[in-house]
Design an enzyme around this catalytic site. Structure first.
Site, PDB file in Angstrom:
ATOM      1  N   LYS A 132       0.860  -1.182   0.000  1.00 38.43           N
ATOM      2  CA  LYS A 132       0.000   0.000   0.000  1.00 38.43           C
ATOM      3  C   LYS A 132       0.898   1.234   0.000  1.00 38.43           C
ATOM      4  O   LYS A 132       1.787   1.358   0.850  1.00 38.43           O
ATOM      5  CB  LYS A 132      -0.840  -0.029   1.275  1.00 38.43           C
ATOM      6  CG  LYS A 132      -2.218   0.534   1.136  1.00 38.43           C
ATOM      7  CD  LYS A 132      -2.943   0.275   2.462  1.00 38.43           C
ATOM      8  CE  LYS A 132      -4.311   0.838   2.474  1.00 38.43           C
ATOM      9  NZ  LYS A 132      -4.902   0.757   3.812  1.00 38.43           N
TER      10      LYS A 132
HETATM   11  C1  E4P Z   1      -8.319   1.522   3.960  1.00 35.98           C
HETATM   12  O1  E4P Z   1      -7.499   0.795   3.461  1.00 35.98           O
HETATM   13  C2  E4P Z   1      -8.089   2.338   5.153  1.00 35.98           C
HETATM   14  O2  E4P Z   1      -7.241   1.617   5.990  1.00 35.98           O
HETATM   15  C3  E4P Z   1      -9.335   2.589   5.930  1.00 35.98           C
HETATM   16  O3  E4P Z   1     -10.493   2.204   5.216  1.00 35.98           O
HETATM   17  C4  E4P Z   1      -9.420   3.932   6.558  1.00 35.98           C
HETATM   18  O4  E4P Z   1     -10.643   4.023   7.237  1.00 35.98           O
HETATM   19  P1  E4P Z   1     -10.933   5.152   8.334  1.00 35.98           P
HETATM   20  O5  E4P Z   1     -11.225   6.424   7.613  1.00 35.98           O
HETATM   21  O6  E4P Z   1     -12.149   4.634   9.052  1.00 35.98           O
HETATM   22  O7  E4P Z   1      -9.721   5.244   9.207  1.00 35.98           O
END
Ligand code: E4P
Length: 229
Positions: A83
């Site tokens: 990522k």
């Molecule tokens: C996705 O890969 C992210 O880790 C995640 O969906 C972020 O979500 P949040 O906005 O609830 O922290």
């Protein structure tokens, strides 16, 4: 639609993987911090539980550092997806990694223009954050609509739209109606997807009526099997 789980909590992942509904897992530095474990061990354990793509995020901000971290993370298991953030350095790293055949999830996407760039560098997944857009008074689902529309104009784009920062079952349903490929959901939202009060009420009524008959499917089968001997 594929379902990924958005957590680094191993107990939650084990429990929800048992449902047979999980196609992958997404983590981020905040989720790893919350898990209390160290990233290499946590990602290795997740990869052993879920065979699908497991996103592990780099923390460097320059391409070279991202690539060095990606090498370590990708060596953990074949299903690790690297990522990278949607920054110029992240997109550059994405291109290098994709050319090497590594799966890449480009994260922190908040605009259609950003999603277009991620597709251009061959991202395996683009992660638009719907909840965080809603949090500042925008409409995150409208962004999904825009990205689905843009990507569908170019059949050569293979980037999958991974709807992230999901806060409710409604987000999942709206994204599914638009044809988004993946929803990464926090464990509580996955559980909410199962729930409907009429399912509980209907089941209680069926079981109540069944109990009054005194019947048992398995006992009846046993009796028949014995009679046939
Ligand atoms: C996705 O890969 C992210 O880790 C995640 O969906 C972020 O979500 P949040 O906005 O609830 O922290």
């Amino acid at each position: 639609m594929k379902f990924f789980i958005d957590t680094a909590d191993l107990d939650e992942i084990r429990e929800l993987a048992d449902t047979g509904l999980l196609d992958g897992v997404t983590t981020n530095p905040s989720l790893i911090a919350k898990s209390g474990g160290n990233i290499l061990d946590v990602i290795a354990e997740i990869c052993a539980i879920v065979p699908g793509p497991v996103s592990a995020e780099v923390t460097g901000t320059e391409t070279d550092m991202m690539l060095a971290e990606a090498e370590v993370l990708a060596a953990i298991a074949p299903n690790v997806t690297i990522k990278v953030p949607l920054t110029p350095a992240g997109l550059k790293a994405c291109k290098v990694l994709r050319d090497q055949g590594t799966m890449v999830n480009v994260t922190l996407c908040f605009s259609a223009a950003q999603a277009l760039l991620a597709a251009k560098v061959g991202a395996s997944f683009i992660s638009p954050f719907v909840g965080r857009i809603d949090d500042i008074g925008g409409n995150g689902i409208d962004l999904i609509d825009e990205i689905v529309d843009i990507y569908s104009q170019y059949p050569a784009i293979e980037t999958e739209i991974l709807v992230a920062s999901i806060r409710s079952p409604g987000h999942v349903i709206e994204a599914a109606k638009m044809g988004a490929h993946v929803a990464t959901v926090p464990p509580n939202v996955l559980r909410q997807l199962f729930a409907h009060p009429l399912t509980d009420k209907g089941l209680a009524a069926f079981l109540g009526d069944w109990e009054k008959t005194g019947q048992s499917i398995l006992e009846q089968a046993k009796t028949r099997a014995k009679a046939a001997e």
